[in-house]
Design a protein around this motif. Structure first.
Motif: not given
Lengths: 95, 508
Positions: B68-96
């Motif tokens: 549904e939502e593009a990954p960029a939107d999810i990264r941005r929307n979830m930042a307000s809940l305190g989750w840094d998805i981009a950092a997890w992607e960079a660390a190899g913990c998270w893949a879209f």
């Protein structure tokens, strides 16, 4: 006329994949007078390309050129829809 | 992988606060669970949080498949809940796996197809990050994208079977059109998954109420019914596992002072340390004073008190306290008191409960005073209020904290309130403050109605307030009907005559 640049995504060598490939070549040869270039991409071999093009369903045919970009999903057995999808006007039956 | 000897399905703790308690350990491990919910029921938040908590708490990596939502939107929307998805992607913990629709691109279906490419991409992503968890959000857009729904259901079944082989614990979200009715729009639950939970966002008496219900967890145990939940900034979803709370509070015999020697005496020596005391009375009859005495009196024994005010501001409370000889500012600066004054209307009751719990965890008080609990009635439904009261009292008792709650009765004389109806059975002590009208004058009366586990004074005593605080005087004599709100003066001669009658009657 403009040259067609086509990409066909498949997943493995299944009967469905082979059907799509032969259907595609038949249409190209009938409608594009040799002015086409086809690239067959197996998602299992090149998942990064499938990721980039956001492929979910296979087979998927992408027409990169001429513009506009078009996507056609399925084994291309419905020739009429494929031609419509490729913006090729059907001249058959016209005098 | 599954053991040969046991067919039991193990659970994977999600790490979502409160959820694992109602799910008796978490989601069925290596299985796919469907999360059905209407628009705005926090499905995406749950899906993202499932992966986020896996990374943060258990070092379990995750794959997020978005339809549904593009990954960029999810990264941005979830930042307000305190989750840094981009950092997890960079660390190899998270893949879209980005399966969101391409904007403005016409698509033609011309022949047979399947979702083999999606499955292949999922497998690649799972292997790349070494995923244990996977979330797909949301199936509705997949179904609106492809018109052959039977095929899509079949393909989803194939994907969930493949995930099972890889021992991935997965969730899929799906839309519902109504809160109570068909589970999901496209009948996914009947074909694809063994486990179904429902997120709701119900309008109930002009208040929004979010709940979660575990509908079925095939082959494993879980709590039944709807549980309230809330979404907090910086924290995400918090489930409030009310009836999952066990009644295992220990009981203590340690007494603490109420702040008034006379009231302590009425209670048989003071309040118990882990008890809940309800002070009920009409407006202005001394509830805030009793609360103030209770809050300030712990200071002599280095006890900390958290004062939660829902009716008066900090300044008002401090000024009142000064009027009764208590210096709140001094107590606060010494760390023995914290006053938190909020309007009940600032947030929903679920959020109030969580804010209170967080304040208690942070300040670690020995006493908690709430003035008044009944002010919170007006921001919730009756059911929501009862759940709040039960949640708060059990939380306080678990920590061996003494809680003093006040309740304002709607009627000036006599009276009862919703608060009392809901709370009286879970309180250990009930103190009633009542106006007493006699000979054209209003005086105040106080009585200890209930004192669990202790003897107490059963008389109604006169209660007065001056610059030194409260004073409890003599018991009312020759008056009946104070509690019912119709005090009636009885002449001493009349009492003597009645007694005499009674004696004569016995002798006869």
């Amino acid at each position: 006329m403009n040259k067609y640049l086509l990409k066909l995504y498949i997943t493995g060598c299944t009967p469905q994949s082979e059907r799509a490939i032969s259907n595609l070549y038949r249409i190209c040869e009938a409608e594009m007078q040799g002015q086409f270039e086809v690239q067959i991409i197996d998602v299992l071999q090149s998942p990064e390309l499938a990721e980039k093009d956001r492929i979910i369903a296979t087979p998927t045919l992408i027409k990169d050129l001429p513009q506009p970009l078009r996507r056609i999903i399925g084994d291309l057995s419905d020739v009429e829809r494929v031609l419509r999808g490729l913006d090729i006007e059907q001249i058959h039956g016209q005098p | 992988m599954s053991s040969y000897h046991s067919n039991r399905i193990s659970k994977l703790a999600t790490g979502i606060a409160g959820f694992d308690a109602i799910a008796k350990g978490g989601l069925p491990e290596g299985r796919t669970t469907l999360i059905a919910g209407s628009a705005g029921s926090a499905k995406t938040v749950f899906a993202v949080q499932f992966l986020a908590e896996g990374i943060r708490q258990f070092d379990q990596h995750g794959v997020f498949v978005t339809f549904e939502e593009a990954p960029a939107d999810i990264r941005r929307n979830m930042a307000s809940l305190g989750w840094d998805i981009a950092a997890w992607e960079a660390a190899g913990c998270w893949a879209f796996v980005d399966a969101s629709p391409l904007p403005g691109e016409a698509e033609v279906i011309a022949g047979a197809y399947d979702l083999g490419a999606l499955l292949a991409r999922i497998e690649v992503a799972v292997n790349r990050v070494g995923a244990r968890r996977l979330a797909m959000d949301s199936l509705g857009s997949l179904f609106s994208h492809f018109e052959n729904h039977a095929l899509i259901r079949n393909e989803l079944f194939r994907i969930s079977a493949a995930l099972k082989l890889m021992n991935i614990t997965a969730i899929m979200t799906a839309e519902r059109t109504q809160e109570y009715g068909d589970i999901s729009r496209y009948g996914v639950e009947e074909f694809v998954v063994d486990n179904v939970m429902i997120l709701r966002n119900v309008l109930d008496g002009e208040k929004r109420r979010r709940t979660v219900e575990l509908l079925k967890f095939r082959g494993t145990e879980h709590q039944k019914g709807e549980y309230p939940l809330t979404v907090l900034p910086g924290q995400g979803i918090v489930v409030i596992p009310l009836s999952a709370i066990e009644l295992k509070q220990r009981s203590s015999n340690t007494r603490l002072t109420s702040g008034s020697r006379e009231l302590d005496a009425m209670c048989g020596g003071g309040f118990f340390r882990d008890s809940i005391i309800l002070v009920s009375g009409a407006t202005g009859c001394g509830k805030t004073l009793i609360t103030t005495e209770f809050a300030a009196s712990g200071a002599s024994g280095d006890e900390r008190c958290l004062f939660l005010a829902f009716e008066e501001s900090r300044d008002q409370l401090t000024r009142n306290a000064t009027g009764w000889g208590k210096n709140f500012e001094d107590l606060e600066s010494r760390g023995l008191l914290r006053v938190i004054a909020t309007y009940p209307e600032t947030m929903g009751l679920e959020d109030h409960l969580i804010a209170i719990k967080m304040a208690i965890d942070e300040f670690q008080p020995n006493r908690v005073a709430v003035d008044s609990l009944s002010a919170l009635e007006r921001v919730s439904t009756v059911k929501g209020y009862r759940e709040f009261v039960i949640g708060l009292t059990s939380f306080i008792k678990h920590r061996e904290i003494a809680g003093l709650f006040t309740s304002t009765t709607p009627r000036l004389i006599g009276g009862e309130s919703i608060t009392e109806a809901h709370i009286s059975t879970i309180t250990d002590s009930i103190i009633l403050l009542r106006y007493v009208e006699m000979f054209g004058e209003i005086t105040r009366g106080i009585t200890v109605l209930k004192m669990r586990g202790s003897a107490h004074d059963k008389e109604i005593r006169e209660f007065s307030i001056d610059a030194n605080g409260m004073h409890i005087g003599k018991a009312f004599r020759n008056v009946t009907g104070i509690l019912s709100g119709h005090p009636r003066h009885v002449e001493p001669q009349e009492i003597g005559r009645l007694n005499a009658l009674f004696v004569n009657h016995n002798e006869a």
